[in-house]
Scaffold this active site. Structure first.
Site, PDB file in Angstrom:
ATOM      1  N   ARG A 157      -2.369  -8.010  -5.884  1.00 46.56           N
ATOM      2  CA  ARG A 157      -2.464  -7.756  -4.446  1.00 46.56           C
ATOM      3  C   ARG A 157      -3.867  -7.312  -4.040  1.00 46.56           C
ATOM      4  O   ARG A 157      -4.225  -7.337  -2.864  1.00 46.56           O
ATOM      5  CB  ARG A 157      -1.449  -6.731  -3.979  1.00 46.56           C
ATOM      6  N   ASP A 172      -4.387   1.667   1.157  1.00 47.15           N
ATOM      7  CA  ASP A 172      -3.272   1.986   0.271  1.00 47.15           C
ATOM      8  C   ASP A 172      -3.074   3.482   0.119  1.00 47.15           C
ATOM      9  O   ASP A 172      -4.042   4.232   0.181  1.00 47.15           O
ATOM     10  CB  ASP A 172      -3.629   1.499  -1.148  1.00 47.15           C
TER      11      ASP A 172
END
Ligand SMILES: N#Cc1c(-c2ccc3ccn(Cc4ccccn4)c3c2)n[nH]c1N
Length: 242
Positions: A157, A172
């Protein structure tokens, strides 16, 4: 990035072909090879395990089979791969590990079963390639495949072109050392629960402060260890004042 996985349960890795990762493979952002360890057995029973020296419960995976498999899968005239060996006894796998590995051109994951892989396999591989024994958490799984799926997803990702919105990888949880705060979407009121008004204020500075405060609060409550390991400079004076 090229990723190879060696396992006695190749079908465990089928989820890699689904959804986001599946699309990244189709678009050749990642190439994934899954290899059945039993291809490197030579006996009629296709045995991959044997009893442990020194006694004890369970079985250990045979070095000969793993040695031949790694010789073939990792064969190259160029730079060798980084060999990743999931194990409950490994170094913790963290977001920092995922970021570091996302810059690697080639990863090979050796998924053990039973009580693990004969240690000489790791020792022998270390003679010709970088090897990391890693753990995804303090609990015991039955084998390395679930850990491999977890690590592959968290690395993939981060690769350019894999996530629809690359910004989400930058924001994140853990990317700034803190947990992500709560998120909300429509409707504004749901089962008499309202979205925090600041998020609808349009005041981007206030929203950014609120989000940082929420991350700090959540990290303090749930993962104080992350705060303890954060460097002083990464916490602002305002953070420290909270
Ligand atoms: N990463 C990771 C793991 C694993 C893991 C990874 C690979 C294997 C290969 C066999 N077993 C079973 C087993 C049970 C008992 C003692 C040794 N091994 C694995 C477990 N468990 N928990 C983690 N965070």
């Amino acid at each position: 990035m090229r990723i190879d996985v060696i396992t006695i349960f190749p079908e465990y890795l089928t989820p890699l072909r689904e959804a986001l990762l599946g699309k990244a493979i189709e678009r050749e952002k990642i190439s994934v090879g899954v290899h059945d360890l039993r291809e490197w057995t030579h006996d009629v029973h296709r045995a991959v395990d044997d009893s442990p020296y020194g006694g004890g419960p369970g079985m250990v995976m045979k070095p000969q089979v793993w040695g031949e498999a790694l010789d073939e899968v990792c064969a190259t005239s160029g730079e060798p791969p980084r060999l990743v060996v999931p194990t409950p006894a490994g170094q913790p796998f963290t977001q920092r590990t995922a970021v570091r590995w996302s810059h690697e051109p080639w990863l090979v994951l050796a998924c053990g079963r039973y009580e693990g892989i004969d240690q000489r396999v790791i020792e022998d591989a270390s003679r010709r390639m970088p090897v990391e024994e890693v753990s995804i958490g303090d609990y015991v799984l039955v084998g390395g495949e679930v850990a491999a799926l977890t690590m592959i997803e968290s690395v993939a990702r981060l690769l350019p072109g894999v996530l629809g919105n690359p910004a989400s990888a930058e924001q994140d949880s853990f990317s700034d050392g803190l947990l992500e705060g709560p998120c909300y979407t429509r409707p504004e009121v749901w089962r008499d629960l309202s979205v925090p008004p600041v998020l609808r204020s349009g005041d981007h500075a206030a929203i950014a402060r609120w989000r940082r405060d929420q991350s700090l609060e959540r990290t303090y409550e749930r993962r104080h260890d992350l705060l303890d390991s954060m460097s002083e400079e990464s916490l602002t004076a305002r953070d420290r004042g909270r």
